[in-house]
Design a protein around this motif. Structure first.
Motif, mmCIF file in Angstrom:
data_model
loop_
_atom_site.group_PDB
_atom_site.id
_atom_site.type_symbol
_atom_site.label_atom_id
_atom_site.label_comp_id
_atom_site.label_asym_id
_atom_site.label_seq_id
_atom_site.Cartn_x
_atom_site.Cartn_y
_atom_site.Cartn_z
ATOM 1 N N ASP A 195 0.771 -1.260 -0.229
ATOM 2 C CA ASP A 195 0.025 -0.054 -0.214
ATOM 3 C C ASP A 195 0.832 1.257 0.128
ATOM 4 O O ASP A 195 0.478 2.360 -0.521
ATOM 5 N N LEU A 196 2.140 1.388 0.647
ATOM 6 C CA LEU A 196 3.005 2.345 0.760
ATOM 7 C C LEU A 196 4.058 2.419 -0.265
ATOM 8 O O LEU A 196 4.924 2.965 -0.242
ATOM 9 N N GLY A 197 3.602 1.365 -1.328
ATOM 10 C CA GLY A 197 4.897 1.851 -2.726
ATOM 11 C C GLY A 197 5.577 0.578 -2.663
ATOM 12 O O GLY A 197 6.344 0.593 -3.884
ATOM 13 N N GLY A 198 5.598 -0.285 -1.771
ATOM 14 C CA GLY A 198 6.440 -1.421 -2.213
ATOM 15 C C GLY A 198 6.180 -2.308 -3.236
ATOM 16 O O GLY A 198 5.297 -2.402 -3.772
ATOM 17 N N ASN A 199 7.119 -2.620 -3.696
ATOM 18 C CA ASN A 199 6.912 -3.783 -4.783
ATOM 19 C C ASN A 199 7.358 -5.294 -4.472
ATOM 20 O O ASN A 199 8.545 -5.424 -3.899
ATOM 21 N N ILE A 200 6.469 -6.146 -4.576
ATOM 22 C CA ILE A 200 6.812 -7.394 -4.063
ATOM 23 C C ILE A 200 8.007 -8.098 -4.188
ATOM 24 O O ILE A 200 8.418 -8.806 -3.621
ATOM 25 N N TYR A 201 8.585 -7.869 -5.447
ATOM 26 C CA TYR A 201 9.789 -8.594 -5.905
ATOM 27 C C TYR A 201 11.041 -7.869 -5.272
ATOM 28 O O TYR A 201 11.908 -8.667 -4.881
ATOM 29 N N PHE A 202 10.855 -6.569 -4.699
ATOM 30 C CA PHE A 202 11.826 -5.893 -3.828
ATOM 31 C C PHE A 202 11.808 -6.439 -2.531
ATOM 32 O O PHE A 202 12.627 -6.668 -1.986
ATOM 33 N N LEU A 203 10.412 -6.395 -1.939
ATOM 34 C CA LEU A 203 10.328 -6.969 -0.706
ATOM 35 C C LEU A 203 10.681 -8.374 -0.291
ATOM 36 O O LEU A 203 10.750 -8.812 0.662
ATOM 37 N N ALA A 204 10.750 -8.973 -1.519
ATOM 38 C CA ALA A 204 11.260 -10.505 -1.484
ATOM 39 C C ALA A 204 12.681 -10.446 -0.727
ATOM 40 O O ALA A 204 12.930 -11.433 -0.080
ATOM 41 N N LYS A 205 13.402 -9.415 -0.924
ATOM 42 C CA LYS A 205 14.497 -9.384 -0.313
ATOM 43 C C LYS A 205 14.382 -9.317 1.294
ATOM 44 O O LYS A 205 15.370 -9.912 2.243
ATOM 45 N N VAL A 206 13.553 -8.618 1.728
ATOM 46 C CA VAL A 206 13.018 -8.826 3.217
ATOM 47 C C VAL A 206 12.954 -10.076 3.682
ATOM 48 O O VAL A 206 13.386 -10.505 4.815
ATOM 49 N N PHE A 207 11.831 -10.678 2.918
ATOM 50 C CA PHE A 207 11.370 -12.196 3.587
ATOM 51 C C PHE A 207 12.501 -12.952 3.470
ATOM 52 O O PHE A 207 12.481 -13.951 4.361
ATOM 53 N N SER A 208 13.362 -12.840 2.633
ATOM 54 C CA SER A 208 14.674 -13.914 2.328
ATOM 55 C C SER A 208 15.357 -13.693 3.325
ATOM 56 O O SER A 208 16.299 -14.590 3.865
ATOM 57 N N THR A 209 15.793 -12.401 3.762
ATOM 58 C CA THR A 209 16.669 -11.989 4.845
ATOM 59 C C THR A 209 16.263 -12.686 6.128
ATOM 60 O O THR A 209 17.113 -13.082 7.027
#
Length: 136
Positions: free
Chosen positions: A81-95
């Motif tokens: 909702d705040l502009g995140g892109n799921i493919y970039f955010l994948a780096k967070v959950f991968s971390t």
């Protein structure tokens, strides 16, 4: 000859699709710094710094308070909702050691197993609410 369509009205229609966040240019601009933060996690040294003190690492980025909190909460829907892109955010959950399936499952309120079974079976049913405004 058809009259030109108002691009803003056209893009606003995307917000009427239940459970869907279309990544528009507006969202891309809004989430630019959040997505750059997420991409920084591709480097092992940045992942280590983030894991050591998430708040301090996030404070190095030009993020809104809402964006920082959404990341800290691992509220991926809010991040979108705040502009995140799921493919970039994948780096967070991968971390965090999570698979794409595990993370996306949390976004649907389903267990990873139920989410996987639904996707293998062809995805969400087209039946049901198709418009937030019209509730039909």
């Amino acid at each position: 000859m058809n009259a030109p369509r108002d691009i803003h009205a056209y893009l606003a229609e995307f917000d009427d699709i239940p459970g869907t966040r279309v990544y528009t240019a507006k969202r891309a601009r809004q989430g630019y710094h959040m997505n750059q933060f997420a991409m920084s996690l591709m480097k092992p040294e940045n992942r280590a710094r983030f894991k050591a003190d998430e708040r301090a690492y996030l404070d190095e980025w030009k993020l809104s308070g809402e964006q920082k909190q959404a990341i800290l909460d691992r509220d991926y829907n809010r991040c979108l909702d705040l502009g995140g892109n799921i493919y970039f955010l994948a780096k967070v959950f991968s971390t965090d050691g999570k698979s794409f399936l595990q993370a996306v499952g949390t976004m649907t309120g389903m267990s990873p197993e139920d989410y996987q079974a639904m996707m293998i079976a062809g995805g969400r049913s087209p039946e049901g609410v198709r418009s937030i405004r019209e509730k039909c």
